[in-house]
Design a protein around this motif. Structure first.
Motif, mmCIF file in Angstrom:
data_model
loop_
_atom_site.group_PDB
_atom_site.id
_atom_site.type_symbol
_atom_site.label_atom_id
_atom_site.label_comp_id
_atom_site.label_asym_id
_atom_site.label_seq_id
_atom_site.Cartn_x
_atom_site.Cartn_y
_atom_site.Cartn_z
ATOM 1 N N ALA A 175 3.204 6.645 -13.821
ATOM 2 C CA ALA A 175 5.062 6.944 -14.673
ATOM 3 C C ALA A 175 5.964 6.434 -14.121
ATOM 4 N N PRO A 176 6.912 6.832 -14.682
ATOM 5 C CA PRO A 176 8.072 4.815 -15.456
ATOM 6 C C PRO A 176 8.886 5.587 -14.299
ATOM 7 N N LYS A 177 9.295 6.512 -13.684
ATOM 8 C CA LYS A 177 10.370 6.051 -11.946
ATOM 9 C C LYS A 177 9.585 6.202 -10.790
ATOM 10 N N PRO A 178 9.871 5.357 -9.836
ATOM 11 C CA PRO A 178 9.526 5.560 -8.782
ATOM 12 C C PRO A 178 9.972 6.168 -7.713
ATOM 13 N N SER A 179 9.358 7.093 -6.522
ATOM 14 C CA SER A 179 9.679 8.020 -6.435
ATOM 15 C C SER A 179 10.860 7.401 -5.641
ATOM 16 N N ALA A 180 11.419 8.375 -4.107
ATOM 17 C CA ALA A 180 12.428 8.107 -3.486
ATOM 18 C C ALA A 180 11.151 6.533 -2.217
ATOM 19 N N ALA A 181 10.505 7.426 -2.053
ATOM 20 C CA ALA A 181 9.628 6.705 -0.749
ATOM 21 C C ALA A 181 9.049 4.939 -1.448
ATOM 22 N N GLN A 182 8.785 4.747 -2.786
ATOM 23 C CA GLN A 182 8.619 3.969 -3.557
ATOM 24 C C GLN A 182 9.500 2.905 -3.888
ATOM 25 N N GLN A 183 10.243 3.713 -3.228
ATOM 26 C CA GLN A 183 11.650 2.505 -3.878
ATOM 27 C C GLN A 183 11.709 2.056 -2.434
ATOM 28 N N ALA A 184 11.526 2.914 -1.029
ATOM 29 C CA ALA A 184 11.934 2.147 -0.373
ATOM 30 C C ALA A 184 11.057 1.693 0.409
ATOM 31 N N ALA A 185 9.902 1.069 -0.024
ATOM 32 C CA ALA A 185 8.622 0.345 0.317
ATOM 33 C C ALA A 185 8.660 -1.126 -0.910
ATOM 34 N N LEU A 186 9.325 -0.987 -2.520
ATOM 35 C CA LEU A 186 9.778 -1.699 -2.140
ATOM 36 C C LEU A 186 10.392 -2.774 -2.185
ATOM 37 N N ALA A 187 11.641 -1.931 -2.044
ATOM 38 C CA ALA A 187 12.747 -2.510 -1.513
ATOM 39 C C ALA A 187 12.428 -4.213 -0.050
ATOM 40 N N PRO A 226 11.724 -10.470 -6.419
ATOM 41 C CA PRO A 226 12.623 -10.298 -5.402
ATOM 42 C C PRO A 226 14.038 -11.595 -5.838
ATOM 43 N N ARG A 227 14.776 -10.322 -6.237
ATOM 44 C CA ARG A 227 16.133 -11.375 -6.606
ATOM 45 C C ARG A 227 16.886 -12.224 -5.334
ATOM 46 N N ARG A 228 16.565 -11.906 -4.099
ATOM 47 C CA ARG A 228 17.615 -12.460 -3.204
ATOM 48 C C ARG A 228 16.751 -13.899 -2.453
ATOM 49 N N LEU A 229 16.073 -14.472 -3.678
ATOM 50 C CA LEU A 229 15.409 -15.388 -3.064
ATOM 51 C C LEU A 229 16.816 -16.318 -2.732
ATOM 52 N N ILE A 251 13.802 -8.071 14.937
ATOM 53 C CA ILE A 251 14.437 -9.006 15.152
ATOM 54 C C ILE A 251 15.070 -9.801 13.327
ATOM 55 N N ALA A 252 13.949 -9.517 12.983
ATOM 56 C CA ALA A 252 13.383 -10.106 12.049
ATOM 57 C C ALA A 252 14.689 -9.607 10.103
ATOM 58 N N PRO A 253 15.628 -10.705 9.646
ATOM 59 C CA PRO A 253 16.619 -10.285 8.688
ATOM 60 C C PRO A 253 16.132 -8.806 7.870
ATOM 61 N N THR A 254 17.221 -7.890 7.163
ATOM 62 C CA THR A 254 16.617 -7.112 6.363
ATOM 63 C C THR A 254 17.930 -7.268 5.367
ATOM 64 N N THR A 255 17.659 -6.611 4.012
ATOM 65 C CA THR A 255 18.268 -6.083 3.124
ATOM 66 C C THR A 255 19.746 -6.213 3.462
ATOM 67 N N ALA A 256 20.230 -5.453 3.892
ATOM 68 C CA ALA A 256 21.734 -5.742 4.936
ATOM 69 C C ALA A 256 21.964 -6.697 5.511
ATOM 70 N N ASP A 257 21.365 -7.739 6.145
ATOM 71 C CA ASP A 257 21.162 -9.220 5.921
ATOM 72 C C ASP A 257 22.406 -9.886 5.743
ATOM 73 N N LEU A 258 21.404 -9.957 4.160
ATOM 74 C CA LEU A 258 21.306 -10.799 3.595
ATOM 75 C C LEU A 258 22.432 -10.491 2.454
ATOM 76 N N GLN A 290 0.895 -1.238 -0.546
ATOM 77 C CA GLN A 290 -0.032 0.406 -0.385
ATOM 78 C C GLN A 290 0.520 1.294 0.176
ATOM 79 N N ASP A 291 1.984 0.349 0.502
ATOM 80 C CA ASP A 291 3.027 2.490 0.500
ATOM 81 C C ASP A 291 3.886 2.359 -0.637
ATOM 82 N N TYR A 292 3.758 1.368 -1.541
ATOM 83 C CA TYR A 292 4.442 1.592 -3.197
ATOM 84 C C TYR A 292 2.665 2.399 -3.926
#
Length: 507
Positions: free
Chosen positions: A333-345, A404-407, A435-442, A295-297
């Motif tokens: 729109a073709p380019k996502p905003s910074a907030a969208q990129q964060a939500a997508l990540a 999701p490229r990090r499976l 305590i759940a893993p994050t993108t940095a933890d991957l 929803q944020d995205y």
């Protein structure tokens, strides 16, 4: 010949109009269909001529009346907001029925119940996460659409609202700029106030936009229903609590050419589905986190109003399908905003972690019982790599190209946790979002495993230190029982005597 015997030419005003003139060039049956729409009222010839020039006469009358019936239904029903559930359901059901969809037989229901029961038993041997009351169910494609629609509406409502508002704004802006001169003569009564008309058609345009988006949603869900193998294969909590859903028609298509017994395929997919349901139940915060990320995205999506205006400018009103195709290509729109990129990540990470955990747990549960478990796991991985149903659906519905490229990294992380501390440490990662893993933890799997195992060692040191301090306090307390503040035992006795005679209200 006498002058009075000469033939008198007919007066043009007295001539009866030809059928071609009275219908403005439209076929008589089309003109009659238009009269039925207006309750028998005659339409201005200029309007009929304009409709004929637009190509209305080339449309079969039956098709035109069907289209007009859908258009009337669009505005005659209750306003359901940015997404019309009735439209979504009707479009989706028609689509899956056209592709072939039948009622589930007793045999399929029995197979689903048995597969769900067995899968739940096997998972109980490899994970402590539980989902009490799981029951295997066989759903048709239409049942999957109806059973998951409530969650889909919640997911895509923000973008649907943006699309309908942008569509209405584009049309009203076009009329506000060009005025009503482009409309055929006689369509609007003389002296009509354009501002009043715009005010009246605004709500109608929003409902038209909602209906158009709902049709797109229905088509997208129909396409997804034709591919999804289980209820939550898209890694979202779509199905009702306790329902382990299998889609037999799609499973049969998936199993073609695998050279694996169909019952074994059912069991393996049931294990994966049961694992997801156990995870959603055991980590109740996970489902809301996923929905919030989507929803944020969606809320941050910028609608391409210029694209909508260009689509509307070149629209053929007799071809609504072409309009829908044009809009679907020009909405986002073709380019996502910074907030969208964060939500997508966040969303990509959550989905990778879910499927990575499911990969590990399902392999542990199935390997001991199914001879082709490894081959089936590889088939599922290839299916995802080619772009699974989740990616296609999100791209079409909310402009979200989900991949999701990090499976594999996520699966490695949970396998490493399991190797370091067993299944309990692996599953404890879902105990809390903090305590759940994050993108940095991957990116640093070993670092995350070290941090998750370090607290156990620190707890042992803290416990030993606490015992030492407790013993020291006991000794100090024993000495204080016999000594006052300055170490004098007599003063200690005097103090106890004074405490015994102190008034209750004194400090």
């Amino acid at each position: 010949m006498p002058e009075h015997d000469l033939p008198v030419p007919p007066d043009p005003d007295d001539a009866e109009p030809s059928p071609q003139d009275s219908t403005g060039g439209l076929p008589p049956e089309m003109a009659e269909a238009l009269r039925r729409m207006t309750g028998g009222a005659q339409l201005p010839p200029e309007l009929l001529q304009h409709l004929g020039e637009m190509g209305l006469g080339a449309i079969p009358v039956a098709q035109f009346e069907s289209m007009m019936g859908q258009f009337r239904a669009m505005f005659s029903g209750p306003d359901e907001g940015p997404i019309a559930a009735s439209v979504v359901t009707e479009v989706a059901r028609k689509s899956v029925l056209a592709d072939g969809d039948g009622t589930m037989s007793e045999r399929e229901q029995r197979l689903a119940a048995e597969a769900g029961h067995v899968a739940d038993l096997w998972l109980g041997q490899v994970t402590e996460l539980e989902a009490p009351g799981l029951a295997g169910r066989a759903w048709s494609r239409a049942e999957w659409i109806e059973g998951t629609l409530a969650v889909w509406r919640e997911l895509v409502s923000p973008v649907a609202d943006g699309v309908t508002r942008a569509l209405g704004d584009a049309v009203t802006a076009q009329f506000a700029e060009t005025g009503f001169d482009q409309l055929p003569a006689g369509l609007l009564p003389p002296g009509t106030n354009p501002a009043a008309v715009l005010g009246q058609i605004g709500p109608l345009l929003r409902r038209a936009g909602a209906s158009m988006f709902s049709m797109q949603l229905g088509e997208g869900l129909a396409a997804l229903a034709g591919e999804t193998l289980t209820g939550t294969e898209v890694s979202l909590p779509l199905t009702p609590e306790g329902a382990l859903v299998l889609v037999p028609a799609n499973i049969a298509a998936f199993a073609e050419g695998l050279e694996v017994d169909l019952d074994e395929v059912w069991l393996y997919l049931a294990v994966r589905e049961a694992a997801r349901l156990r995870l959603f139940e055991g980590a109740p915060w996970l489902g809301p986190q996923l929905l919030t990320a989507v929803q944020d995205y969606a809320r941050g999506i910028e609608i391409d109003t210029a694209g909508i205006e260009s689509a509307m400018a070149g629209v053929d009103p007799t071809n609504p399908e072409a309009l829908q195709e044009q809009l679907s290509d020009k909405l986002f729109a073709p380019k996502p905003s910074a907030a969208q990129q964060a939500a997508l990540a966040r969303l990509e990470t959550w989905l990778a972690l879910i499927e990575g955990w499911v990969d590990v747990v399902a392999d542990r549960a199935a390997a001991a019982h199914l001879p082709h478990a490894a081959a089936l796991a590889e088939t599922v991985r290839r299916r995802r790599a080619l772009g699974g149903p989740a990616e296609k659906t999100f791209a079409g519905l909310v402009g979200l190209e989900l991949r999701p490229r990090r499976l594999r990294d996520a699966a490695n992380l949970f396998a490493a946790l399991e190797a370091a501390g067993g299944a309990s440490l692996r599953d404890a990662a879902w105990g809390h979002p903090d305590i759940a893993p994050t993108t940095a933890d991957l990116d640093d799997v070993l670092g995350y495993v070290e941090r998750r195992t370090a607290p156990a060692q620190e707890d042992e040191l803290d416990a030993a230190l606490e015992r030492m301090l407790s013993v020291a306090d006991d000794h100090a307390g024993g000495a204080d029982d016999h000594a006052g503040a300055d170490g004098d035992p007599a003063r200690a006795d005097d103090q106890r005597h004074a405490d015994d005679h102190r008034h209750p209200g004194e400090a």
